[in-house]
Design an enzyme around this catalytic site. Structure first.
Site, short mmCIF file in Angstrom:
data_model
loop_
_atom_site.label_atom_id
_atom_site.label_comp_id
_atom_site.label_asym_id
_atom_site.label_seq_id
_atom_site.Cartn_x
_atom_site.Cartn_y
_atom_site.Cartn_z
N HIS A 102 23.59 -73.22 62.86
CA HIS A 102 22.60 -72.25 62.13
C HIS A 102 22.01 -72.79 60.61
CE1 HIS A 102 23.56 -69.60 65.09
NE2 HIS A 102 24.76 -69.34 64.72
N ASP B 101 29.05 -75.98 67.21
CA ASP B 101 30.58 -76.05 67.14
C ASP B 101 31.12 -75.18 68.34
OD1 ASP B 101 29.63 -73.74 65.89
OD2 ASP B 101 30.78 -73.83 64.06
#
Length: 411
Positions: free
Chosen positions: A55, A211
C-alpha cells in the site's frame, strides 16, 4: 538465501529501517544493501525477488527521484480522502471495479490526500510505485542515475492493494487514478506470478509480492487454507480460486502470489490484548499462558470485548474495551487471562465469519505471528475459531515467500 533444490535457508542477513507512518525510501535502500552484505552478497545468486509492505505511496518525478517521504499503510491522514472517493464513486461500484472499498491504508487514498494537501508535490508525480516495486527497480539498476520509469514492475498482490487495479481483468483503472491524483502517471507493469525480468547483471528477478501474499506463499498455503496472523494487529486471509468483492469493505479482495486470490480481513486488536492483560496481572507471557489454561472454557462467564484501540472489523473506530460477566466467582486471575485470550480470538473469528459469509471455503487455519507462540493461544484457538489449527515453526515467511518465488524461475 535458499537452496533451490532443498528449499533450505543457507544464508540470511538483516538490517533495521525506521518505524513510523511516513519514511524516506532511501532508508529502505540503505537497509537492503546492509542486509544483502550481512547475507554474503548476491554474487552467487541465480534469481531474486522482493516481498514488502503493501500500500505505501512512493511518488517519483520525471527524473526518477522520490518527491516526498513515502506514506505507509499505517498513515491514517488519508481517511477523509477515502470517504470522498466512496462518495464520488459509490462503495458497490468501487468493490466491483477494484475488489476494494477505500480505507486510509490503500494507495489511491494517499494519492487523493497528496492532491488535496500538497498540490505542488502532486503535480510533480510522474510515476507511482509501491515499496517493493521501488526496491526492485533500484536493485535492478535503475534510479535517479538511470531513471527509466517504464522499467517499474509489480505483481498482482501489490497491485490489488492500490485501489486502482481490477483483479478480475488484470487492468489498471485509470479513471480512478486520475480522480485521485489529478492526472495520469506511469504505473508499474503488472507481472504474472511466474513472469520475470532481469537485473543489470543478468540475474532473473521475480515480480515480488506484498507482505501478506509473500507470507502465505512462504507458508505453502493453498485454497481452503486461512492464514491467521497474530501480531500487534491481526490479519485473517484465505486462499481463494475466485476473485472477491465486498461492498461493506470488511473483506479486501486482494490477489495472492500464485495466480489465485487473497481475500483479507484486518483487525486492530490482536497480540496487544494479551500484552496489556499480562501487564495488568503483573506476570510474564509464560505465566499468563499458564493462568489462562487453568481456567475453564468460557472463563466462568467473564467476557472481554477487546476493543482497546477501537476496531476495524467490525468498523468501530471509537469503540472501547469492556469486561462483563463479573461476579465474585468469575473474577479471578485465571478467568481474566482466559477471557483475554478468548476475546482476542473471537475478534479474529469475526474475520473468519466475514470470509464465510462470502462463500469462501475454509478448512485449515495456519496460526502465525508473535501471539501464536503462546501455548494458551495455540490450545484455545481451535475451540474459538471452529477450525483445525496448525502452528508452523516461527520463520521469516515474507522473505521465504519471495525466495520461493525466485527459486521457481530457476531451471
Amino acid at each position: 538465501m535458499v537452496d533451490t533444490a532443498t528449499g533450505s535457508v543457507v544464508r540470511s542477513g538483516r538490517a533495521a529501517h525506521p518505524d513510523g507512518t511516513s519514511v524516506d525510501p532511501e532508508a529502505w535502500w540503505r537497509a537492503l544493501q546492509a542486509a544483502i552484505e550481512d547475507a554474503g552478497s548476491l554474487d552467487d545468486i541465480a534469481a531474486w525477488s522482493i516481498g514488502g509492505q503493501q500500500h505505501g505511496l512512493v511518488a517519483l518525478d520525471e527524473s526518477g527521484r522520490v518527491i516526498r517521504d513515502a506514506l505507509l499503510w499505517n498513515d491514517t491522514r488519508s481517511a477523509g480522502a477515502a470517504l470522498d472517493l466512496i462518495d464520488e464513486f459509490g462503495a458497490d461500484a468501487l468493490a466491483e471495479r477494484t475488489g476494494l472499498v477505500p480505507v486510509a491504508s490503500f494507495t489511491v487514498t494517499k494519492l487523493r490526500w497528496l492532491h488535496d494537501h500538497e498540490p505542488e508535490n502532486a503535480a510533480r508525480v510522474a510515476a507511482v510505485a509501491l515499496p517493493h516495486d521501488w526496491l526492485t527497480w533500484r536493485l535492478r539498476g535503475f534510479g535517479p542515475e538511470n531513471p527509466v520509469l517504464d522499467e517499474l514492475v509489480t505483481d498482482r498482490s501489490d497491485a490489488s492493494g492500490t485501489g486502482y487495479w481490477n483483479p478480475r481483468t488484470g487492468e489498471y483503472d485509470r479513471e480512478l487514478l486520475v480522480a485521485a491524483l489529478g492526472h495520469d502517471a506511469v504505473l508499474p507493469r503488472v507481472l504474472g506470478h511466474d513472469q520475470e525480468v532481469t537485473d543489470a547483471q543478468g540475474r532473473r528477478v521475480g515480480p515480488g509480492a506484498g507482505d501478506n501474499a509473500a507470507a502465505a506463499f512462504g507458508l505453502g498455503a493453498a485454497p481452503g487454507d486461512v492464514v491467521v496472523s497474530i501480531g500487534t494487529s491481526g490479519t485473517v486471509c484465505a486462499i481463494s480460486t475466485d476473485a472477491v468483492g465486498d461492498p461493506s469493505g470488511t473483506v479486501a479482495g486482494f490477489a495472492d502470489a500464485t495466480g489465485n486470490f487473497l481475500p483479507l480481513v484486518a483487525t486492530l486488536n490482536a497480540a496487544r490484548v494479551v500484552d496489556v492483560t499480562a501487564a495488568l496481572l503483573g506476570v510474564t507471557h509464560s505465566e499468563f499462558s499458564d493462568l489462562a489454561l487453568q481456567a475453564q472454557p468460557g472463563a466462568g462467564g467473564l467476557t472481554l470485548l477487546p476493543y482497546f484501540e477501537g476496531e476495524r472489523t467490525p468498523n468501530l473506530p471509537d469503540a472501547t474495551a469492556s469486561l462483563s460477566g463479573m461476579t465474585l466467582a468469575s473474577t479471578t486471575r485465571e478467568n481474566l487471562a482466559r477471557a483475554a485470550v478468548e476475546g482476542m480470538l473471537r475478534g479474529l473469528g469475526a474475520g473468519l465469519d466475514a470470509l464465510r459469509a462470502l462463500g469462501i471455503p475454509l478448512g485449515r487455519a495456519l496460526l502465525i505471528g508473535g501471539g501464536a507462540q503462546s501455548e494458551a493461544v495455540r490450545r484455545i484457538a481451535p475451540e474459538v475459531l471452529g477450525l483445525s489449527v496448525e502452528v508452523p515453526e516461527p520463520g521469516e515467511y515474507v522473505a521465504l515467500g519471495a525466495a520461493r518465488q525466485a527459486a521457481a524461475l530457476v531451471d
